[in-house]
Design a protein around this motif. Structure first.
Motif, PDB file in Angstrom:
ATOM      1  N   ASN A  44     128.915  19.149 -89.302  1.00 57.74           N
ATOM      2  CA  ASN A  44     128.339  17.815 -89.450  1.00 57.74           C
ATOM      3  C   ASN A  44     126.908  17.913 -88.799  1.00 57.74           C
ATOM      4  O   ASN A  44     125.981  17.453 -89.186  1.00 57.74           O
ATOM      5  N   MET A  47     129.440  15.582 -96.864  1.00 52.62           N
ATOM      6  CA  MET A  47     128.656  14.793 -95.891  1.00 52.62           C
ATOM      7  C   MET A  47     127.331  15.010 -96.293  1.00 52.62           C
ATOM      8  O   MET A  47     126.378  13.992 -96.263  1.00 52.62           O
ATOM      9  N   SER A  51     133.773  11.186 -90.800  1.00 50.90           N
ATOM     10  CA  SER A  51     134.889  12.377 -90.734  1.00 50.90           C
ATOM     11  C   SER A  51     136.197  11.726 -89.918  1.00 50.90           C
ATOM     12  O   SER A  51     137.310  11.897 -90.771  1.00 50.90           O
ATOM     13  N   ALA A  70     127.856  11.082 -89.597  1.00 47.90           N
ATOM     14  CA  ALA A  70     128.867  11.934 -90.622  1.00 47.90           C
ATOM     15  C   ALA A  70     130.040  12.312 -89.744  1.00 47.90           C
ATOM     16  O   ALA A  70     131.078  12.267 -90.115  1.00 47.90           O
ATOM     17  N   THR A  71     129.901  12.456 -88.479  1.00 48.97           N
ATOM     18  CA  THR A  71     131.220  12.618 -87.667  1.00 48.97           C
ATOM     19  C   THR A  71     132.270  11.381 -87.534  1.00 48.97           C
ATOM     20  O   THR A  71     133.424  11.536 -87.590  1.00 48.97           O
TER      21      THR A  71
END
Length: 214
Positions: free
Chosen positions: A182, A60, A144, A140-141
């Motif tokens: 993250n 990330m 993911s 990023a979350t």
């Protein structure tokens, strides 16, 4: 055609520049960073032997710092070197055999996730000034969950005898750690953007489309 219109039509072409030596160096450095993150001993809490590592943090961070193209290239280079035989996957594993194991989906997802979160980072940089770390964290979350976890679950199902429900439950254990990673990736990325704006911030602003004036 006016001078303004001519300049406006040239702007997209100006943004399509080739990677220079600095870009290639950054790709190599971040590929090494992802490899180094895999060398830290992982905690195997997943029922199928998929360990918790710092790889997702590095992946990330790579996308958030380098953007979509270079982020994908850096993590893709790491994956290719591992598949070619270098022992740089978690627990010192390497080779094409990894694609037949429960970690296959996660490994395949890594370069894709770096590219997607890198693209989201460019959107955040163009459209936000305040709370940028929060938006990078959310980027990023989401990446993911949608990319890394989804492909990871699919890999477990395809390469083991697990059901989708079992694979999902085994994947849930990664969520708390991923949230923390993250947060760290977003904070580090913002700090690097401020310290070295030429890496991505100024690059994004130079290639941003300008409104055409009559």
């Amino acid at each position: 055609m006016s001078n303004t219109e001519t300049a406006a039509t040239k702007t997209p072409q100006a943004g399509r520049r080739r990677w220079n030596a600095t870009d290639l160096g950054l790709i190599a450095v971040f590929a090494a960073l992802v490899a180094a993150s895999a060398l830290v001993p992982g905690l195997a809490v997943n029922g199928f032997g998929v360990p918790i590592t710092f790889q997702t943090l590095a992946v990330m961070l790579t996308g958030l710092v380098l953007g979509p193209g270079r982020g994908f290239a850096a993590v893709g280079l790491y994956v290719l070197l591992g598949l070619a035989g270098l022992p740089i996957f978690s627990q010192g594993r390497s080779g094409l055999g990894i694609l037949a194991g429960p970690s296959a989906g996660y490994i395949i997802a890594f370069p894709i996730a770096a590219g997607i979160v890198g693209w989201l980072a460019t959107v955040v940089i163009r459209r936000t000034i305040k709370a940028r770390a929060l938006w990078l964290f959310l980027s990023a979350t989401v990446t993911s969950v949608v990319v890394v976890h989804s492909l990871g679950i699919a890999g477990i199902v395809l390469n083991t005898k697990a059901t989708w429900g079992q694979a999902f439950l085994s994947d849930v254990v990664f969520y708390p750690g991923d949230i923390i990673k993250n947060v760290l990736a977003a904070l580090i990325a913002v700090a690097l953007h401020r310290a070295f704006p030429d890496i991505l911030v100024r690059r994004v602003k130079r290639t941003a489309p300008h409104p055409v004036q009559a």
